[in-house]
Design a protein around this motif. Sequence first.
Motif, short mmCIF file in Angstrom:
data_model
loop_
_atom_site.label_atom_id
_atom_site.label_comp_id
_atom_site.label_asym_id
_atom_site.label_seq_id
_atom_site.Cartn_x
_atom_site.Cartn_y
_atom_site.Cartn_z
N ALA A 25 72.76 38.31 -49.99
CA ALA A 25 73.12 36.93 -50.30
C ALA A 25 72.96 36.00 -49.11
CB ALA A 25 74.55 36.88 -50.81
N SER A 26 72.35 36.47 -48.05
CA SER A 26 72.17 35.63 -46.87
C SER A 26 70.88 36.02 -46.17
CB SER A 26 73.36 35.78 -45.92
OG SER A 26 73.42 37.10 -45.42
N ARG A 27 70.54 35.23 -45.17
CA ARG A 27 69.41 35.55 -44.31
C ARG A 27 69.89 35.45 -42.88
NH1 ARG A 27 66.30 30.69 -47.00
NH2 ARG A 27 67.98 29.23 -46.87
N THR A 28 69.12 35.96 -41.98
CA THR A 28 69.53 35.98 -40.58
C THR A 28 68.91 34.79 -39.85
OG1 THR A 28 69.65 38.37 -40.64
CG2 THR A 28 69.52 37.36 -38.47
N VAL A 29 69.73 34.10 -39.08
CA VAL A 29 69.25 33.00 -38.25
C VAL A 29 69.49 33.37 -36.79
CG1 VAL A 29 71.40 31.67 -38.37
CG2 VAL A 29 69.28 30.49 -37.86
N GLU A 30 68.48 33.12 -35.97
CA GLU A 30 68.60 33.32 -34.52
C GLU A 30 68.58 31.94 -33.86
OE1 GLU A 30 66.13 37.51 -34.09
OE2 GLU A 30 65.30 35.67 -33.24
N VAL A 31 69.64 31.62 -33.17
CA VAL A 31 69.71 30.36 -32.43
C VAL A 31 69.85 30.72 -30.95
CG1 VAL A 31 70.99 28.23 -32.03
CG2 VAL A 31 70.80 29.15 -34.35
N THR A 32 68.89 30.30 -30.16
CA THR A 32 68.98 30.50 -28.71
C THR A 32 69.44 29.18 -28.11
OG1 THR A 32 67.22 32.14 -28.74
CG2 THR A 32 67.77 31.16 -26.60
N VAL A 33 70.64 29.19 -27.55
CA VAL A 33 71.18 27.99 -26.91
C VAL A 33 70.57 27.95 -25.51
CG1 VAL A 33 73.26 26.77 -26.22
CG2 VAL A 33 73.29 28.22 -28.26
N LEU A 34 69.71 26.98 -25.27
CA LEU A 34 68.98 26.91 -24.01
C LEU A 34 69.76 26.17 -22.92
CD1 LEU A 34 65.51 26.11 -25.59
CD2 LEU A 34 66.29 28.31 -24.68
#
Length: 185
Positions: free
Chosen positions: A9-18
């Motif tokens: 029911a979801s997908r994976t998100v990758e957020v790189t805080v720069l």
Amino acid sequence: MDKQHCHKASRTVEVTVLSAENLRLDRKSVKKNTYVVVRVDPLNSGSTRADFEGGSSPSWNEKLTLDMPFQSRFISLEVKCRTGSGDRVIGTASLPVSDILGDYSPESHLHFLSYRLRDARGERNGIINVSARVKMPVESVCPSTTKNSVGYGCSSSWQQPTLGVPVGHRKNYYGGVVTGVPVWS
């Protein structure tokens, strides 16, 4: 052999805080102890470690991986500072999911984005720089004879075959999915 679909029911998100620029707290430049909370929904968030050296232009370069429900429309970016009187919010920004799941960019494409931070009064308070990508959701299809802990269905040992176009000289290496952008004349 009969197949059974296992839905996620979801997908994976990758957020790189720069990094961030021009951060202020009570109209004074921030000295140290800044960190970022990335929030997909009220119960699903991640945080960077604190930056102790960057002052008003901190750098984290830290990747956070979160499950993002399909109905999510925004990802919240909240820059905070640890002070003697507790943690204070420096500024927030909203990353629209449509910025990383646009019509013409393929899923899993890495996007480099910058957003204006706003403080509690709604005033401009710096900029945050991030990169983000949404991993393609995997709809597992597995043999119904594969048993997991609750009976028949997908077990953690079974993996869906990787789809894609072979790239390189290695026999089992698959790259991404070929995409195109429509062009009208």
